[in-house]
Design an enzyme around this catalytic site. Structure first.
Site, PDB file in Angstrom:
ATOM      1  N   THR A  57       0.892  -1.326   0.700  1.00  0.00           N
ATOM      2  CA  THR A  57       0.324   0.148   0.115  1.00  0.00           C
ATOM      3  C   THR A  57       0.543   1.485  -0.030  1.00  0.00           C
ATOM      4  OG1 THR A  57      -2.260  -0.959   1.060  1.00  0.00           O
ATOM      5  CG2 THR A  57      -1.741   1.100   1.399  1.00  0.00           C
ATOM      6  N   SER A 116       5.756   1.061   5.214  1.00  0.00           N
ATOM      7  CA  SER A 116       5.859   1.197   6.625  1.00  0.00           C
ATOM      8  C   SER A 116       5.247   0.418   7.644  1.00  0.00           C
ATOM      9  CB  SER A 116       3.439   1.550   5.859  1.00  0.00           C
ATOM     10  OG  SER A 116       3.452   0.193   5.524  1.00  0.00           O
ATOM     11  N   CYS A 117       6.682  -0.250   6.966  1.00  0.00           N
ATOM     12  CA  CYS A 117       6.797  -1.446   7.801  1.00  0.00           C
ATOM     13  C   CYS A 117       8.013  -1.328   9.024  1.00  0.00           C
ATOM     14  CB  CYS A 117       6.995  -2.551   6.744  1.00  0.00           C
ATOM     15  SG  CYS A 117       6.903  -4.117   8.112  1.00  0.00           S
ATOM     16  N   ASN A 174       6.825  -8.341  13.850  1.00  0.00           N
ATOM     17  CA  ASN A 174       6.449  -7.113  13.611  1.00  0.00           C
ATOM     18  C   ASN A 174       4.852  -7.027  14.056  1.00  0.00           C
ATOM     19  OD1 ASN A 174       5.170  -8.730  11.172  1.00  0.00           O
ATOM     20  ND2 ASN A 174       5.418  -6.808   9.919  1.00  0.00           N
ATOM     21  N   CYS A 214       2.199  -7.522  12.193  1.00  0.00           N
ATOM     22  CA  CYS A 214       1.798  -8.394  11.253  1.00  0.00           C
ATOM     23  C   CYS A 214       2.074  -9.821  11.569  1.00  0.00           C
ATOM     24  CB  CYS A 214       0.573  -7.794   9.714  1.00  0.00           C
ATOM     25  SG  CYS A 214       1.007  -6.738  10.040  1.00  0.00           S
ATOM     26  N   GLU A 247       4.902 -10.992  10.207  1.00  0.00           N
ATOM     27  CA  GLU A 247       5.605 -11.407   8.619  1.00  0.00           C
ATOM     28  C   GLU A 247       6.972 -11.204   8.535  1.00  0.00           C
ATOM     29  OE1 GLU A 247       4.179  -9.398   8.454  1.00  0.00           O
ATOM     30  OE2 GLU A 247       4.492  -7.928   6.920  1.00  0.00           O
ATOM     31  N   GLY A 268      -4.795  -6.573   3.459  1.00  0.00           N
ATOM     32  CA  GLY A 268      -5.502  -6.351   3.748  1.00  0.00           C
ATOM     33  C   GLY A 268      -6.731  -5.473   2.986  1.00  0.00           C
TER      34      GLY A 268
END
Lengths: 370, 699
Positions: free
Chosen positions: B153, B169-170, B380, B382, B384, B582
């Protein structure tokens, strides 16, 4: 006045005991009082939530730019719900609970829990919404409006009236046997009527108040307030079902003639409530041109309430706004954890691990590479 | 304002399901898309006479950056746009169209008009990340418009825009145990949250509640106090009101604050300790599971005493518990306390049922499969991302030059659409195209104000290619989730993806002469990573047919690859990670990630929208879809474990349970997942059975 002899055999389990037995006993959940109360107990408890679970802050951006008449309608709507929840928790459920024989500990537990959810959680959460969205003086004005609005007062009168009759009967039965001026059957009738009023309130009048918040929720607006309504809805749907079941148990014991008479009473109440509700709706929704739509929803819910009580629907089938209908679906919605709490959470049932749980027969698929 | 004022497409989309959540009319969704375009998008899209005019306008008005466009001639740019538009892409679902136009498409500043369509956004992505290389740009646009893959995204959204957020963004940060370190972490969290980042923080180094500070005993507040600070930071530094910040904190179970840590999410926690918006994860070394199995008690160790005794940060010790446990247990200078590991596991399960959290990372499963020299200590937001960190230690503000900058983590992501990759037979091309974009992001990103992150990006160039659309693809091909054919497909597919990612990373290392930091100490350098890896060909007939005329890496290919990697190195420290995807999944009309779908028609309630999304292939293969809550979780674990062998980082994996399942049921899933080598577990979602299913009320 001497007690009338029994005209017919009242089913053992609903036969009220005059006077109540002297020996005390304790709740024994190892035995079932019936085949549904414990299930409703589980469901109710697993749905427990607190108003503080939902943070309303992010709705403010949407709320602030809404037109005045929309804010007004939304607030009045919630105020009506506040009144309903308050008295249901203060009087409604407790009165029904008290009226049951002493031995029905589990049923009383469920009813008392439902009462607590209503005034300690639901009613408080409406206040949380008010506190977030409105300045104090507006909140006071709102409550004053409720105090002075004839339709709302009449609705409360009609419902609470049925509770008060039962409340008095229960008191007299328990503490003033000299003053007993009603038969066992009349006691049962009062119980049934109170339950009927309760189901009307829970499954009909409440739901009609949900229209506007769900209408917004369906458009992705005021989502946090919508989440609260969803949680309340999840509770109300099982409250109405439960009391409905209790009421049917009693209704079945009446003879055909009495049943007709009571149905007549019920429809009379229905029509009076419908009239008051319609006027109230017009007061709130006419400025927005939504009254017609809301009334369709009101009739839809009246049918549901009648079905909970064991009767056939009386209003014809009509197409309700799909946004609102979908909002009624309490099946867990997938949600983005980062922005909403979601309605899927529950208390887990604990069970301890056994040693054998640590051993697996299946082939290991994981990497043998290291 | 009556019913007629609600947009037609919203009403149509709502008519997809009936009041009980069952499917009513899938065609309503198609009508909803049409209506959305006709009545809204098309009317609000700004018209330009030519592409040239459009680009000129967008550059002049500071919507687009100028530099990357100058690397091409007008004809070249037009060629890329043509490739995109000639594909005649149409959004199959309302949710997909809505998500794209609502969240990704460029709008005019006043919000009234759309300045881009889907084809435009993709063309810009291709041109920007190809940096003037036309061949690359063509490859990228073809893969993008075919929806073979999508960048993550933040990349898709921000590329090419003049005023933009970061492409990444991670982020993961490791906190040190001083007030300077804690303050810095607080600051970095806000800075990253402001740019839309999701930040995970390892708090394991922090001394526990009741430890000493500067020799004064019993005064430290432990990790909870820091969690409250971070919770507030993330809620404050949101993206200009669009989205609250997203933060996660991780704690190793051998840290004494672990029980308090878990209490912060309980349904009835008191407001002073309740954490409202932070996500949480626990790090579970094998030692805990071993002690739980033997039903013994386990010690937790006080970090500051460990540091004083051994001079090492506690996170580094706690991650190697098999090595350190006995030593710490026997050392009287290490303060410790006993807890019951089975009870702790039960607490974790209870909490997951109540709140979905915490995430779980099986530390030794991760590090046993970790090809790098340094240990992975946490994950993190999420679950992964699995990369090693080196704790930073920050000096006082006026002595910044004494800052000891370690290595934190930032990761660039992209996801391939499994169904499309298989149908178009483009596994190799897709992996490469995705890596091109992720590498471009790495080169063009420098978050210098968070130095340990910038350093890691510079040295490691870690990327994470993932997958979406798995469940939809197997349903379309009448393969049941968890069946032998499914496992076969996953094994072959991911082996390929792994191979192509290694091959490309090696080629880039060869071309640029750049290897990732400390490549020489890794298992790639000595070849041990390749032990046991080789060709995996389809075994079942159905899967053989699916891979029909696709080239798959052979044993010889793998042998050669191993030699080349040893010789030339790898450009990226990490290559694969399967994120949950998502919102991007809807744009791609894909079922999310590798996990099974939760509902046949998903009602997605985001902070600012509510729409209905029917799963792909519902109209042809509805009966094949079994939802996650009803599936045998053991089978799901088998599928994920099969993929995990080939993925160097992690896989976001949500467990779905019903309200009938107890904490023991959930814990058995944890244990089985651990047994099968699963590295991380994400949320546990519960779906309460509706009252009609529990018993017949017959009203």
């Amino acid at each position: 006045m001497a007690r009338q002899p029994l005209k017919r055999k009242i089913e053992e389990k609903v036969k009220p005991q005059f006077p109540q037995p002297v020996d005390f006993d304790g709740a024994n959940w190892n035995e079932m009082e019936d085949d549904y109360t414990q299930l409703f107990y589980e469901q109710n408890l697993s749905q427990f939530w607190r108003p503080e679970d939902i943070s309303l802050q992010s709705d403010l951006n949407v709320w602030d730019i809404l037109p005045e008449e929309v804010k007004d309608a939304y607030s009045k709507n919630l105020l009506v719900l506040t009144f309903l929840d308050t008295y249901q928790g203060d009087i409604g459920m407790p009165v029904v609970s008290r009226s049951l024989d002493d031995r029905f500990h589990q049923r009383k537990a469920v009813l008392n829990f439902m009462a607590a959810m209503e005034n300690a959680v639901h009613a408080k959460s409406y206040s949380n919404i008010f506190m977030t969205f409105l300045p104090s003086h507006k909140i006071s004005e709102l409550f004053t409006w409720g105090n002075k609005n004839d339709n709302l007062q009449n609705i409360m009168s009609l419902i609470v009236g049925a509770y008060e009759v039962l409340d008095r009967y229960t008191y007299v039965r328990n503490y003033d046997p000299e003053k007993v001026d009603f038969t066992e059957e009349e006691f049962l009738e009062a119980q049934w009527k109170a339950m009927c009023a309760s189901v009307f309130l829970e499954s009909w009048l409440f739901y009609s108040g949900f229209y506007y918040p769900l209408y917004f929720y369906g458009q992705g607006k005021l989502m946090q307030a919508g989440e609260i309504i969803n949680l309340i809805l999840r509770d109300e749907s099982i409250h109405g079902l439960y009391v409905g079941k209790l009421s049917q148990e009693i209704f079945e014991t009446f003879d055909a003639e009495k049943q007709e008479e009571l149905k007549g009473w019920m429809f009379n109440l229905l029509h009076k409530l419908y009239k008051e509700t319609s006027e109230l709706i017009e007061t709130i929704y006419d400025p927005l041109d939504l009254s017609h739509d809301v009334k369709i929803f009101v009739r839809y819910n009246a049918n549901k309430a009648l079905m909970n009580l064991g009767f056939d629907p009386v209003y014809p089938h009509e197409e309700v706004n799909p946004l609102v209908i979908n909002g009624l679906n309490t099946e867990t919605k997938t949600h983005d954890f980062f922005s909403m709490k979601g309605t899927g959470y529950q208390k887990m049932k604990t069970e301890a691990l056994k040693d054998s749980d640590f051993v697996f027969d299946q082939p290991a698929r994981g990497a043998k590479i290291s | 304002m009556d019913r007629n004022m609600v947009p037609e497409w919203i009403l149509l989309n709502n008519q997809v399901i009936d009041e009980n959540g069952g499917i009513k009319d899938l065609n309503k969704d198609k009508e909803a898309v049409k209506s959305y375009f006709l009545n809204y998008i098309n009317k609000k899209t700004q018209f330009f006479h030519s592409l040239e005019e459009k680009l000129e306008y967008l550059v002049e008005n500071e919507y687009y950056e100028a530099e990357f466009l100058k690397l091409y001639t007008q004809e070249q740019i037009a060629e890329i746009y043509d490739i995109a538009y000639q594909a005649k892409f149409r959004f199959p679902t309302y949710m997909g169209a809505f998500k794209f136009y609502n969240d990704y498409a460029l709008k005019s500043r006043d919000g009234n008009n759309f300045l881009e369509r889907y084809e435009d956004r993709l063309s810009i992505n291709a041109l920007y990340h190809a940096s003037g290389d036309m061949d690359k740009a063509r490859r990228l646009i073809r893969a993008l418009i075919a929806q073979d893959f999508t960048p993550a995204t933040p990349t898709l959204l921000n590329t090419g825009k003049r005023h933009r957020g970061e492409f990444v963004s991670c982020f993961l940060l490791e906190a040190g145990d001083s007030l300077n370190d804690i303050s810095r972490i607080g600051e970095f969290s806000m800075q990253l949250s402001k740019i839309g980042g999701g930040v995970a923080i390892n708090l394991t180094n922090l001394r526990a509640k009741g430890e000493s500070i500067k020799g004064i005993p019993n005064v430290s507040k432990g990790v909870i106090g820091v969690m409250k600070l971070l919770d507030n930071n993330f809620r404050y530094a949101d993206q200009m009101g669009q989205r609250t910040g997203a933060g996660a904190v991780y704690l190793n179970v051998f840290h004494p604050d672990i029980e308090d840590f878990l209490q912060t999410k309980k349904l009835n926690a008191d407001d002073d300790i309740r954490i409202k918006t932070l996500s949480m994860g626990v790090v579970i070394p094998d030692k805990m599971i071993e002690l739980a199995r033997e039903n013994k008690e386990m010690y937790v160790f006080y970090p500051h005493t460990v540091f004083k005794e051994y001079g090492k940060d506690f996170a580094d010790i706690a991650i190697e518990m098999d090595k350190w446990y006995d030593e710490l247990a026997e050392n009287p200078n290490v303060r410790k306390r006993k807890i019951n590991p089975r009870k702790l596991l039960d607490q974790i399960a209870t909490l997951q049922g109540e709140s979905g959290y915490p995430y779980i990372m099986f530390a030794d499963n991760v590090n046993n499969q970790n090809p790098l020299a340094d240990k992975v200590k946490f994950s993190n937001l999420c679950t992964e991302i699995l990369q090693p960190t080196i704790t930073s230690h920050y000096a006082d503000y006026d002595k910044k030059e004494q800052d000891d900058i370690g290595l934190d983590i930032s990761c660039n992501l992209a996801s391939g659409h499994m169904g499309n990759m298989m149908k178009h037979k483009t596994i190799k091309e897709t992996v490469r195209a995705a890596m091109d974009i992720m590498n471009s992001v790495s080169t063009k990103t420098d978050i210098s104000y968070v130095p340990a992150v910038a350093k890691a990006n510079r040295l490691n160039r870690s990327i994470g290619f993932g997958i979406m659309g798995h469940h939809g693809y197997i349903v379309e091909n009448y393969i049941a989730y968890g069946s032998e054919e499914n496992i076969d497909l996953i094994d072959v597919f991911f082996n390929s993806v792994n191979y192509y990612s290694l091959e490309y990373s090696m080629e880039l290392a060869k071309e640029t002469g750049q290897k990732f930091y400390r490549f020489e100490q890794s298992k790639y350098a000595d070849g041990s990573y390749f032990k046991g890896r080789g060709e995996i060909l389809p075994k079942t007939d159905k899967v053989k047919a699916l891979f029909d005329d696709m080239q798959l890496p052979t044993n010889e290919d793998w042998k050669l690859l191993k030699e080349n990697v040893k010789k030339y190195g790898l450009y990226n420290s990490h290559r694969l990670a399967i994120a949950p995807n998502g919102s991007i999944g809807y744009v791609m009309s894909a079922t999310p990630s590798l996990t099974p779908v939760k509902q046949l028609v998903e009602e997605r309630t985001y902070g600012n929208s509510k729409t209905y999304f029917p799963m792909p292939a519902l109209d042809v293969a509805e009966f094949m879809y079994e939802t996650a809550y009803r599936m045998d979780n053991f089978k799901i674990i088998d599928v994920i474990a099969t993929a995990q062998k080939h993925v160097d980082q992690g896989i976001s994996f949500e467990l779905g349970i019903t309200s009938e399942e107890t904490t023991r049921d959930l814990q058995k899933y944890y244990l089985y997942a651990h047994y099968q080598g699963i590295k991380t577990l994400y949320y546990t979602r519960t779906q309460k059975l509706k009252i009609d299913e529990c018993e017949s009320c017959a009203v």
